[in-house]
Scaffold this motif. Sequence first.
Motif, PDB file in Angstrom:
ATOM      1  N   ALA A  60       0.828  -1.211   0.000  1.00 27.06           N
ATOM      2  CA  ALA A  60       0.000   0.000   0.000  1.00 27.06           C
ATOM      3  C   ALA A  60       0.857   1.253   0.000  1.00 27.06           C
ATOM      4  O   ALA A  60       0.507   2.261  -0.633  1.00 27.06           O
ATOM      5  N   ASP A  61       1.999   1.225   0.691  1.00 26.50           N
ATOM      6  CA  ASP A  61       2.896   2.382   0.717  1.00 26.50           C
ATOM      7  C   ASP A  61       3.484   2.644  -0.665  1.00 26.50           C
ATOM      8  O   ASP A  61       3.528   3.785  -1.134  1.00 26.50           O
ATOM      9  N   VAL A  62       3.957   1.584  -1.313  1.00 24.52           N
ATOM     10  CA  VAL A  62       4.594   1.729  -2.622  1.00 24.52           C
ATOM     11  C   VAL A  62       3.591   2.240  -3.652  1.00 24.52           C
ATOM     12  O   VAL A  62       3.877   3.172  -4.427  1.00 24.52           O
ATOM     13  N   MET A  63       2.417   1.648  -3.673  1.00 23.67           N
ATOM     14  CA  MET A  63       1.409   2.045  -4.653  1.00 23.67           C
ATOM     15  C   MET A  63       0.946   3.479  -4.428  1.00 23.67           C
ATOM     16  O   MET A  63       0.779   4.248  -5.379  1.00 23.67           O
ATOM     17  N   GLN A  64       0.769   3.857  -3.162  1.00 31.14           N
ATOM     18  CA  GLN A  64       0.352   5.225  -2.879  1.00 31.14           C
ATOM     19  C   GLN A  64       1.450   6.217  -3.235  1.00 31.14           C
ATOM     20  O   GLN A  64       1.173   7.309  -3.749  1.00 31.14           O
ATOM     21  N   ALA A  65       2.705   5.853  -2.994  1.00 26.87           N
ATOM     22  CA  ALA A  65       3.815   6.739  -3.353  1.00 26.87           C
ATOM     23  C   ALA A  65       3.835   6.997  -4.853  1.00 26.87           C
ATOM     24  O   ALA A  65       4.050   8.135  -5.300  1.00 26.87           O
ATOM     25  N   LEU A  66       3.616   5.968  -5.646  1.00 27.49           N
ATOM     26  CA  LEU A  66       3.610   6.134  -7.098  1.00 27.49           C
ATOM     27  C   LEU A  66       2.438   7.001  -7.545  1.00 27.49           C
ATOM     28  O   LEU A  66       2.587   7.889  -8.397  1.00 27.49           O
ATOM     29  N   ARG A  67       1.265   6.773  -6.978  1.00 26.24           N
ATOM     30  CA  ARG A  67       0.096   7.573  -7.373  1.00 26.24           C
ATOM     31  C   ARG A  67       0.216   9.019  -6.915  1.00 26.24           C
ATOM     32  O   ARG A  67      -0.208   9.945  -7.611  1.00 26.24           O
ATOM     33  N   ALA A  68       0.800   9.221  -5.731  1.00 30.64           N
ATOM     34  CA  ALA A  68       0.897  10.580  -5.191  1.00 30.64           C
ATOM     35  C   ALA A  68       1.990  11.400  -5.858  1.00 30.64           C
ATOM     36  O   ALA A  68       2.047  12.619  -5.680  1.00 30.64           O
ATOM     37  N   SER A  69       2.855  10.749  -6.627  1.00 30.28           N
ATOM     38  CA  SER A  69       4.007  11.441  -7.223  1.00 30.28           C
ATOM     39  C   SER A  69       3.777  11.850  -8.667  1.00 30.28           C
ATOM     40  O   SER A  69       4.700  12.314  -9.331  1.00 30.28           O
ATOM     41  N   THR A  70       2.572  11.705  -9.169  1.00 27.08           N
ATOM     42  CA  THR A  70       2.347  11.807 -10.606  1.00 27.08           C
ATOM     43  C   THR A  70       2.297  13.242 -11.120  1.00 27.08           C
ATOM     44  O   THR A  70       2.018  14.190 -10.389  1.00 27.08           O
ATOM     45  N   THR A  71       2.559  13.345 -12.412  1.00 26.60           N
ATOM     46  CA  THR A  71       2.313  14.566 -13.170  1.00 26.60           C
ATOM     47  C   THR A  71       1.318  14.221 -14.273  1.00 26.60           C
ATOM     48  O   THR A  71       1.234  13.065 -14.704  1.00 26.60           O
ATOM     49  N   PRO A  72       0.545  15.197 -14.753  1.00 26.74           N
ATOM     50  CA  PRO A  72      -0.438  14.883 -15.799  1.00 26.74           C
ATOM     51  C   PRO A  72       0.233  14.577 -17.129  1.00 26.74           C
ATOM     52  O   PRO A  72       1.343  15.033 -17.413  1.00 26.74           O
ATOM     53  N   VAL A  73      -0.448  13.781 -17.936  1.00 22.68           N
ATOM     54  CA  VAL A  73       0.018  13.515 -19.292  1.00 22.68           C
ATOM     55  C   VAL A  73       0.035  14.822 -20.067  1.00 22.68           C
ATOM     56  O   VAL A  73      -0.812  15.698 -19.865  1.00 22.68           O
ATOM     57  N   TRP A  74       1.001  14.972 -20.959  1.00 15.78           N
ATOM     58  CA  TRP A  74       1.109  16.191 -21.751  1.00 15.78           C
ATOM     59  C   TRP A  74      -0.214  16.474 -22.450  1.00 15.78           C
ATOM     60  O   TRP A  74      -0.826  15.589 -23.057  1.00 15.78           O
ATOM     61  N   GLY A  75      -0.665  17.708 -22.329  1.00 16.82           N
ATOM     62  CA  GLY A  75      -1.919  18.108 -22.952  1.00 16.82           C
ATOM     63  C   GLY A  75      -3.084  18.075 -21.999  1.00 16.82           C
ATOM     64  O   GLY A  75      -4.114  18.660 -22.281  1.00 16.82           O
ATOM     65  N   ALA A  76      -2.940  17.380 -20.849  1.00 15.03           N
ATOM     66  CA  ALA A  76      -4.048  17.332 -19.904  1.00 15.03           C
ATOM     67  C   ALA A  76      -4.357  18.727 -19.391  1.00 15.03           C
ATOM     68  O   ALA A  76      -3.468  19.497 -19.051  1.00 15.03           O
ATOM     69  N   GLY A  77      -5.624  19.068 -19.366  1.00 12.95           N
ATOM     70  CA  GLY A  77      -6.026  20.399 -18.949  1.00 12.95           C
ATOM     71  C   GLY A  77      -5.905  21.416 -20.061  1.00 12.95           C
ATOM     72  O   GLY A  77      -6.307  22.561 -19.926  1.00 12.95           O
ATOM     73  N   GLY A  78      -5.325  21.000 -21.180  1.00 13.02           N
ATOM     74  CA  GLY A  78      -5.187  21.888 -22.323  1.00 13.02           C
ATOM     75  C   GLY A  78      -5.742  21.203 -23.540  1.00 13.02           C
ATOM     76  O   GLY A  78      -6.873  20.763 -23.571  1.00 13.02           O
ATOM     77  N   GLY A  79      -4.900  21.050 -24.561  1.00 18.40           N
ATOM     78  CA  GLY A  79      -5.373  20.432 -25.785  1.00 18.40           C
ATOM     79  C   GLY A  79      -5.679  18.965 -25.642  1.00 18.40           C
ATOM     80  O   GLY A  79      -6.486  18.419 -26.375  1.00 18.40           O
ATOM     81  N   GLY A  80      -5.021  18.283 -24.676  1.00 18.81           N
ATOM     82  CA  GLY A  80      -5.217  16.851 -24.558  1.00 18.81           C
ATOM     83  C   GLY A  80      -6.524  16.465 -23.909  1.00 18.81           C
ATOM     84  O   GLY A  80      -7.146  15.487 -24.283  1.00 18.81           O
ATOM     85  N   GLY A  81      -6.948  17.217 -22.900  1.00 18.52           N
ATOM     86  CA  GLY A  81      -8.215  16.944 -22.243  1.00 18.52           C
ATOM     87  C   GLY A  81      -8.279  15.605 -21.549  1.00 18.52           C
ATOM     88  O   GLY A  81      -9.330  14.972 -21.501  1.00 18.52           O
ATOM     89  N   MET A  82      -7.169  15.127 -20.961  1.00 12.48           N
ATOM     90  CA  MET A  82      -7.167  13.836 -20.294  1.00 12.48           C
ATOM     91  C   MET A  82      -7.973  13.904 -18.996  1.00 12.48           C
ATOM     92  O   MET A  82      -7.961  14.909 -18.287  1.00 12.48           O
ATOM     93  N   SER A  83      -8.650  12.809 -18.671  1.00 11.94           N
ATOM     94  CA  SER A  83      -9.389  12.716 -17.419  1.00 11.94           C
ATOM     95  C   SER A  83      -8.866  11.538 -16.620  1.00 11.94           C
ATOM     96  O   SER A  83      -8.019  10.771 -17.081  1.00 11.94           O
ATOM     97  N   VAL A  84      -9.411  11.368 -15.415  1.00 11.79           N
ATOM     98  CA  VAL A  84      -9.023  10.247 -14.574  1.00 11.79           C
ATOM     99  C   VAL A  84      -9.331   8.919 -15.259  1.00 11.79           C
ATOM    100  O   VAL A  84      -8.665   7.913 -15.006  1.00 11.79           O
TER     101      VAL A  84
END
Length: 634
Positions: free
Chosen positions: A480-504
């Motif tokens: 659980a620690d390892v998986m949470q560390a990986l999820r908590a350390s993320t950056t959005p995929v390029w374009g997310a919030g802009g032209g990419g429009g990526m969601s969860v």
Amino acid sequence: MNQRRPIPSVAIAFLLAACAGGPPSAQRPTPKVRAAPAPAGVAGTPAPAPPAAPEPSTPPAEAFLEGLMPLSGTGVDRFQTDHPTYDGRGVLIGILDSGVDPGVPGLIVTSTGAPKILDLRDFSGEGKIALSPVTPSGVSGDTVTVAGKPLGGARRIARLATGTTWYAGVLRELSLGKPPAADLNGNGNNTDVFPVVVVRATDGWVVFLDSNLDGSFEDEQPLHDYREGGGRQTIALGTKPLTLAANFSEDHGVPVLDLYFETLGHGTHVAGIAAGHNLYNVAGFDGVAPGAQLLGLKIANNARGGISVHGSMQRAMEYAARFAAERNLQLVLNMSFGVGNEFEGRAAIDSIVNTFLRAHPDVVFTLPAGNDGPGLSTIGFPASADLALTAGALLPGPFLRKSGPRLQLAPDILAWFSSRGAETAKPDLVVPGFAYSTVPRWNTGDEVKYGTSMAAPQAAGLAARLISALAQENRPLAAADVMQALRASTTPVWGAGGGGGMSVLDEGAGVPQIERAYRWLRADHQGSTYVVRAGDSAPAAFRRDGLADPSDTLQVFHVAHAGGLRAARFTLASDVPWLSVPAAVTPNPVSTDITVAYHAAAFTRPGAYTGTVVARNPSDTLAGPLFELVNTVV
């Protein structure tokens, strides 16, 4: 919501999580062949030239320089420079797949010089050899008859045998599929039949194989069980297109022989991504965790298209857990297999994976999201298993770069095929799903493969690096620690919030950054695992036909703690204005119900609306989400 037929709980044959060799077919490079000089002819007649040896799709040294083992997007290259010993050493990665060829350069030793592959086990039954008792005969007992054919060299076997009963059988190429994979000796056909004789020696069962088909065992060496053979014995036949190993067990004192081989090319490629070191003997050309060691756990019948069944997977999981525990090694499992879901959260294999992980809370289990995207609700199973780490795929920049040294490297983007969530809150994250990696010799020219099958071992390697790092600092970790560390350390995929429009639904938490994950763990945050159900079954709420009526505006989620830190209170926040939720909830001991309200007036235009309620621990707001309540209305 439209109801789909639930999957029966009987054993289901699993297809290989779809992956392909190289780029899409229109762009796929044609393997080059090396010209071979023709041998001298006889009496002035030129002899036929031997088959030209295939060459790699790209020379390995060039692939290394071009970044075709993509490590920069998750920060592995910088992490290796800053923390050179935090490279997976002390961690065992089990590869549940089509097998791993132990003779491929890059899968020989770790970064510390230790053996890379500790064991190879076949749970598929594909290599099982039917054995029957035989007795030496002929002059001086130098003949043994196998499948009606007398063979010499029995005295060679007798010098090693300690038991009075011998056993014999045959290995048939034809049952292993099509060439080139099933051409075990590389002679251009798949019709050879190799006689085998098994005897008990002073150090256990051994097998003699007439590897050159010369009708004699006199020139053959005994092959021990890979695990017990000391030197981890293997054999390669003829032109050595692949490597074989032996597995022995007993049934009431009678030997049971499984010959282990990799005739799909998938598992060997996955292994190189997760933990390869000095791929193709190119110094520094490494997979994600070159210090980690490997278990090659074959669960696929390659001749039948790479299918597997629940029993094979379950036996492989349990074997890996015992093997690691006996050697005091931390374990990461990767299984790049899966098929499309009919009804998320109901598959029997999901339950098997979850049950295994509840029993082994220190094991990180990585799975591919599937290759059925970009449509909604296309996550396969067992990728929908709650307690596993599910990886979607990125198309890395090095595979998009045009020729020209001055052109800037393109950013990583979400792969078009990567499966998306909706009825399930997956993928957990996205990592590169293309790579130039290790392949058996018969698969030369197909070093580039792509699919979420290639993304999952990237995630496995990241987990191995983090476990290795904290172990060297005497900080034991739960999964659980390892998986949470990986999820908590993320950056959005390029374009997310802009032209990419990526969601969860597209990217999960985003792209993990290993240095951030390491610092998260160093800060003594703790991970949590919660199982979420929207209503009675699915892990997320998916109204594929919109709201049933104007009063259909409430969605109840059931949340149960499954591992790691148990928070005393949840703070809740929505990321969209059309979702409302209580600001805080005190969890019940077993399961907590959380009601989310939809504001129907917001759905004014056709389309898919996705919103997420994020739950956090008010005692550690920097630790990242405890869980998410994902809602999609179409």
